[in-house]
Design an enzyme around this catalytic site. Structure first.
Site, PDB file in Angstrom:
ATOM      1  N   LYS A  46      -0.717   2.005 -12.713  1.00 21.88           N
ATOM      2  CA  LYS A  46      -1.532   1.251 -11.940  1.00 21.88           C
ATOM      3  C   LYS A  46      -3.034   1.090 -12.055  1.00 21.88           C
ATOM      4  CE  LYS A  46      -2.273   1.700  -6.853  1.00 21.88           C
ATOM      5  NZ  LYS A  46      -1.842   2.497  -5.814  1.00 21.88           N
ATOM      6  N   SER A 132      -6.497   0.866   1.780  1.00 21.12           N
ATOM      7  CA  SER A 132      -7.235   0.512   0.624  1.00 21.12           C
ATOM      8  C   SER A 132      -7.336  -0.689  -0.185  1.00 21.12           C
ATOM      9  CB  SER A 132      -6.832   1.665  -0.959  1.00 21.12           C
ATOM     10  OG  SER A 132      -7.081   3.083   0.051  1.00 21.12           O
TER      11      SER A 132
END
Length: 160
Positions: A46, A132
Site C-alpha cells: 500500500k 482518509s
C-alpha cells in the site's frame, strides 16, 4: 471481592491520515476499555501519502498526555500484534452498511483464529462522510482539509 480486569483493545488501521472520525472512535472506545493501542499498520503493498513515522507522530500529538492510549506500528496479522500487546479486543468503527459487511467477515475470521473479539462502534452521524481517502484527495489538490482533522493536528497534516 470484585477483581478489576485490565481491558485492552487494539485500534488498527493505516490512518493515512488520522481523521476526526478516528479520534471520535478512540475517545468513545475509552468508555469501554482501560487502554487502547492505536496500531498503525505498515503494508508494503500500500502506497501511503504520509510515512509511518509521520502518522505515528500525528496521532501521538492528538493524544499527548493520555497514558491510556499508546501508538505503535506493526506488520503482519492484527491478531498476532494484539496478542503480543495483551489486547483482548479489536476496536473498529463502522460508517456504512458496506463497512459492516466487510468488517464482520474479518471479525469472524479473527475470532475463529485467535479467540479475540471485535467491538464495533458506529461513527457519529456528523463523521459518517469523513474518510482518509477523501482527506488525502483534498490535500493532494491543495484544498483545506482542516475541518476533517483533529484540532491538535490541523495545520500540521499537509503535503511537504
Amino acid at each position: 471481592m470484585v477483581v478489576e480486569k485490565n481491558r485492552r483493545a487494539i485500534f488498527p488501521g493505516s490512518f493515512d491520515p488520522f481523521t476526526i472520525g478516528h479520534e471520535s472512535i478512540v475517545r468513545r472506545g475509552l468508555e469501554m476499555f482501560d487502554h487502547i493501542v492505536i496500531a498503525v499498520g505498515i503494508n508494503a503493498d500500500k502506497r501511503c501519502m504520509f510515512s509511518a513515522e509521520e502518522r505515528v507522530g500525528f496521532i501521538r500529538k492528538v493524544f499527548e498526555g493520555q497514558d491510556e492510549i499508546s501508538v505503535m506500528t506493526y506488520t503482519g496479522l492484527t491478531i498476532d500484534f494484539a496478542r503480543e500487546n495483551d489486547c483482548q479486543h479489536i476496536l473498529r468503527g463502522l460508517r456504512t452498511s458496506a463497512d459492516f459487511e466487510f468488517e464482520r467477515a474479518i471479525a469472524q475470521v479473527n475470532k475463529q483464529l485467535s479467540g479475540i473479539d471485535t467491538a464495533f462502534l458506529l461513527t457519529s452521524p456528523e463523521h459518517t462522510p469523513v474518510n482518509s481517502t477523501i482527506v488525502r484527495d483534498i490535500l493532494r489538490h491543495g484544498g483545506d482539509a482542516s475541518a476533517f482533522l483533529p484540532e491538535k493536528i490541523r495545520g500540521v497534516v499537509k503535503l511537504s
